[in-house]
Design an enzyme around this catalytic site. Structure first.
Site, PDB file in Angstrom:
ATOM      1  CE  LYS A   1      -3.797  -2.409   2.249  1.00 16.56           C
ATOM      2  NZ  LYS A   1      -4.413  -2.811   3.524  1.00 16.56           N
TER       3      LYS A   1
ATOM      4  CD  GLN B   1      -3.374  -4.427   6.635  1.00 15.18           C
ATOM      5  OE1 GLN B   1      -3.256  -3.496   5.852  1.00 15.18           O
ATOM      6  NE2 GLN B   1      -3.975  -5.550   6.300  1.00 15.18           N
TER       7      GLN B   1
ATOM      8  CG  ASP C   1      -9.855  -0.532   4.442  1.00 14.16           C
ATOM      9  OD1 ASP C   1      -9.527  -0.899   3.295  1.00 14.16           O
ATOM     10  OD2 ASP C   1      -9.178  -0.782   5.452  1.00 14.16           O
TER      11      ASP C   1
END
Length: 283
Positions: free
Chosen positions: A52, A96, A119
């Protein structure tokens, strides 16, 4: 049969994204900012976070990875998230997963400002998706929809079966397909006669988390097969949820593993960070 090349499409979209970022940076002096918070030292999570960060930097974003020990308290983690909520230099906040057992995952997801929830997991963003007004969408389903567009795959009026009911893939995927006027069935590991149901699908999206679970017995001739699975076989080789070699003989379009859905997930995460940045400029 056409193999959907997610890697090539991701590279194309990321190239365009870098151009858009450079244009706005020159025009405004500002740049999209993505911060990723990594709790602990889970090896898989470290790989995901590194990928990422690499993609964010390639797109011209401001990128930061905040690594904290797995001994961090929930209150400390929530305080860290709130710090980035309040800082206008950051347009996307990503924690995460998975998190250590002593931290409530739902509380962490709720703590992220929905406008920075790239997200797409915050209940506010889930609610907007289900009400037909999506803003932040979970990246994997968003990437799959981009694949359909790129390859000119018609969804309207088609029968779609989604195998998997997670909040990350299955449920949002079903809603996006509904929004595209497909007729959608959500199935899962406890669905009776699952193979028979799947054989009725024009569009089959598989996200069940079991290596090579879907065989040719699940697929009708000419179906579009999207494999979201990321599993390891007994030799440590990365495999999907679909038995690719036998299913490709029936499918009209199919995604490979690796090189299919995976590269698109991070790409769409970057796209949504950019979109959040653009919205911040219009406030």
């Amino acid at each position: 049969m056409v193999v959907i090349d997610g890697k090539a499409l991701a590279a194309k979209l990321q190239g365009r994204l870098a151009e858009k970022t450079a244009f706005l940076k020159e025009k405004t002096g500002l740049e999209p900012g993505l911060v990723v918070i990594l709790v602990g030292e889970n090896p898989a999570s470290q790989v995901y976070v590194r990928n990422k960060e690499r993609s964010a930097l390639a797109a011209g974003f401001r990128s930061e990875v905040v690594r904290v020990p797995d001994t961090i308290t929930q209150a400390e983690l929530l305080g860290l998230i709130e710090h980035y909520n309040q800082d206008d230099a950051w347009h996307g906040i990503l924690v995460q997963l998975p998190l250590p057992a002593h931290i409530d995952e739902e509380a962490v997801l709720l703590a992220i400002d929905p406008q920075k929830d790239v997200d797409g997991f915050h209940p506010t963003n889930m609610g907007k998706l289900w009400s037909g007004h999506p803003v932040m969408i979970p990246s994997t389903p968003a990437g799959i929809m981009e694949m359909f567009r790129e390859y000119g795959i018609t969804l309207e009026g088609k029968k779609a079966v989604v195998i998997g009911r997670s909040n990350i893939v299955g449920k949002p995927m079903a809603q996006l397909l509904l929004d595209a006027h497909a007729t959608v069935t959500i199935a899962h590991s406890r669905t009776e006669n699952l193979d028979q149901l799947a054989r009725e699908a024009d569009i089959l999206v598989v996200a069940i988390g079991r290596g090579h679970f879907v065989t040719k017995d699940f697929v009708k001739e000419g179906a579009v097969v999207i494999d979201v699975g990321m599993n390891r076989d007994e030799n440590g080789k990365l495999i999907g949820d679909v038995a690719y070699d036998e299913v490709k003989e029936l499918a009209s379009y199919i995604t490979p593993v690796p090189g299919g859905v995976g590269p698109m997930t991070i790409t769409m995460l970057m796209e949504q960070t950019f979109d959040a940045f653009q919205r911040s400029l219009n406030k």
